[in-house]
Design a protein around this motif. Structure first.
Motif, PDB file in Angstrom:
ATOM      1  N   HIS A  57       0.649  -1.205   0.034  1.00 24.44           N
ATOM      2  CA  HIS A  57      -0.031   0.216   0.020  1.00 24.44           C
ATOM      3  C   HIS A  57       0.756   1.397  -0.029  1.00 24.44           C
ATOM      4  N   VAL A 107       3.282 -13.583   3.797  1.00 25.07           N
ATOM      5  CA  VAL A 107       2.683 -13.047   5.196  1.00 25.07           C
ATOM      6  C   VAL A 107       2.387 -11.577   5.256  1.00 25.07           C
ATOM      7  N   ASN A 108       3.256 -10.912   4.669  1.00 21.71           N
ATOM      8  CA  ASN A 108       3.035  -9.414   4.777  1.00 21.71           C
ATOM      9  C   ASN A 108       1.963  -9.170   3.618  1.00 21.71           C
ATOM     10  N   THR A 127      -0.522 -11.106   3.309  1.00 14.49           N
ATOM     11  CA  THR A 127      -1.769 -11.579   3.665  1.00 14.49           C
ATOM     12  C   THR A 127      -2.325 -10.083   4.735  1.00 14.49           C
ATOM     13  N   ALA A 128      -1.327  -9.699   5.296  1.00 16.48           N
ATOM     14  CA  ALA A 128      -1.664  -8.433   6.197  1.00 16.48           C
ATOM     15  C   ALA A 128      -2.007  -7.248   5.509  1.00 16.48           C
ATOM     16  N   GLU A 129      -1.797  -7.204   4.328  1.00 16.35           N
ATOM     17  CA  GLU A 129      -2.336  -5.981   3.723  1.00 16.35           C
ATOM     18  C   GLU A 129      -3.559  -6.170   2.594  1.00 16.35           C
ATOM     19  N   ILE A 130      -3.693  -7.648   2.392  1.00 12.20           N
ATOM     20  CA  ILE A 130      -4.817  -7.699   1.652  1.00 12.20           C
ATOM     21  C   ILE A 130      -6.100  -8.436   2.440  1.00 12.20           C
ATOM     22  N   PRO A 131      -7.037  -7.802   2.752  1.00 10.34           N
ATOM     23  CA  PRO A 131      -7.979  -8.491   3.576  1.00 10.34           C
ATOM     24  C   PRO A 131      -8.766  -9.544   2.974  1.00 10.34           C
ATOM     25  N   PRO A 142      -9.973 -12.707   1.299  1.00 12.69           N
ATOM     26  CA  PRO A 142      -9.405 -13.954   1.230  1.00 12.69           C
ATOM     27  C   PRO A 142      -9.475 -14.703  -0.214  1.00 12.69           C
ATOM     28  N   ARG A 145      -3.931 -13.813  -2.427  1.00  3.65           N
ATOM     29  CA  ARG A 145      -4.274 -14.720  -1.137  1.00  3.65           C
ATOM     30  C   ARG A 145      -4.228 -16.009  -1.366  1.00  3.65           C
ATOM     31  N   VAL A 202      -0.930 -17.395  -1.967  1.00  5.47           N
ATOM     32  CA  VAL A 202      -0.056 -17.671  -0.352  1.00  5.47           C
ATOM     33  C   VAL A 202      -0.514 -18.952  -0.062  1.00  5.47           C
ATOM     34  N   ARG A 203      -1.858 -19.280   0.010  1.00  5.42           N
ATOM     35  CA  ARG A 203      -2.345 -20.212   0.672  1.00  5.42           C
ATOM     36  C   ARG A 203      -1.752 -21.655   0.174  1.00  5.42           C
ATOM     37  N   LYS A 252       1.790 -22.222   1.187  1.00 10.23           N
ATOM     38  CA  LYS A 252       1.887 -22.794   2.342  1.00 10.23           C
ATOM     39  C   LYS A 252       1.652 -24.296   2.600  1.00 10.23           C
ATOM     40  N   ARG A 278       4.103 -27.564   3.272  1.00  7.62           N
ATOM     41  CA  ARG A 278       3.539 -28.582   4.094  1.00  7.62           C
ATOM     42  C   ARG A 278       3.467 -29.934   3.317  1.00  7.62           C
ATOM     43  N   GLU A 280       7.305 -21.350   9.829  1.00  9.08           N
ATOM     44  CA  GLU A 280       6.795 -20.051   9.722  1.00  9.08           C
ATOM     45  C   GLU A 280       7.155 -19.070  10.744  1.00  9.08           C
TER      46      GLU A 280
END
Lengths: 195, 195
Positions: free
Chosen positions: B30, B110-111, B113-117, B119, B124, B127-128, B131, B135, B162
């Motif tokens: 942002h 992760v960053n 994710t913090a900036e894009i609400p 999902p 996003r 990102v999922r 991860k 795994r 993580e």
DNA sequence: CACCTCCTTCACAGACCTGTGTACTCTAGT
DNA sequence: ACTAGAGTACACAGGTCTGTGAAGGAGGTG
């Protein structure tokens, strides 16, 4: 007896801080403007600036209050739990489970770190302090329970705790917190049973 | 042979993406405007929009490229490592150690994710997926090495991985990654030696 | 009564944001 | 020579951002 912060806050300021906390957490700090916060609080921007001075200070107030509430909650849970290390560590992860039940957007301190690059920013100091505090809480729990290598094991517990938060929010894995809890219990049990 | 993305990118677009990657990571998504990105790339805003269409698409391209590079690096490290589970898990944390050596601002996913609400935002989803991929890599390593309870232990390894990233960036603890590495090694060793 | 705190209304400054429209140049390939 | 792609220059639209200035109202307290 209410805390000093809560006493000194005027009704308007209280509403502003509540609204700001919700919006900052759910939409992100940068994404929310002071106009929105003022409007949603039923207050003018003038009042917001009269009470808090700047958006930055409001952000700091938001994080400081969240920090205080979370520590209070964790301390209360630790006071209520049996004093063996397994019960206490489990209590910490129980608090995490409850906390994340209505916080689907991850750890507000981690999110703030993502949005505030300057490591010397007061908010960043607060975040560091919060993580350090939790690490020391874990260490105290283990040392008080005569668990060997308390320091190293506390570091691992902190990693599991923070990992759970991020795997839950970024990875969207609903089992993250239970999995961390099981791993933490196993770690403590194994440490207690070891020679 | 270069990857398709790198081939199809014009020189200007390549510079834009490199600059955007650096700025998004270091200052936050942002906080960086397209004007800045264009200026730093030695390109006009017009070109930026002609190549990428929107800031959102540029953000996605940034994350997708970072994702690809990181997976390639991890796969290369796994190929080069001995095939026993301990060496392989250690290799993953070695990659993390190298990766974080020049990435002091935490995990870009992760960053983001913090900036894009939202999902459902493409970023996003990416990102999922990232991860989930890690795994499964852990799970494959353990299962391939006949480690019992591969699934549960893989989940724990992911938490440590993580957790290390976030404790390093938010908590500013330089020992976070080594500590996670030691804990991961201990976990695998204990699992291998167990009946 | 005067006084103080809290808060309001409203206009405004000055910067920054994403995104577009128009018209032009340069270069490489065919 | 012609053309397509890549890029430049530059203005502009329509918004949003943080933060301030000036003036005044409501309600309680001395």
């Amino acid at each position: 007896m209410p805390t000093k912060d809560e006493v000194t806050l005027t009704p308007g300021a209280r509403r502003i801080l509540d609204v700001a906390a919700t919006l900052f957490y759910e939409r992100g700090i940068h994404a929310v403007g002071v106009d929105t916060i003022a409007a949603e609080s039923g207050v003018t921007k003038r009042t917001l600036y009269d009470r808090f001075g700047s958006k930055d200070a409001l952000v700091l107030a938001y994080l400081a209050e969240r920090d205080r509430r979370w520590r209070d909650r964790l301390d209360a849970a630790l006071d209520a739990a049996p004093s063996d290390p397994l019960s206490r560590v489990d209590a910490v992860f129980e608090v995490l489970a409850q906390w994340t039940a209505d916080s689907g957007r991850g750890c507000s301190f981690v999110n703030a770190t993502a949005e505030i690059p300057d490591p010397d920013h007061p908010a960043r100091r607060l975040v560091r302090e919060e993580k350090r505090w939790l690490r020391e809480r874990f260490e105290w729990i283990l040392a008080d329970g005569s668990v060997p290598d308390a320091s190293a094991r506390a570091a691992t517990l902190l990693l599991l705790h923070e990992g759970a938060f991020v795997v839950l929010s970024a990875g969207q894995d609903p089992d993250a917190v239970p999995a961390a809890r099981r791993a933490a219990r196993a770690l403590v049990q194994e440490a207690v049973e070891s020679p």
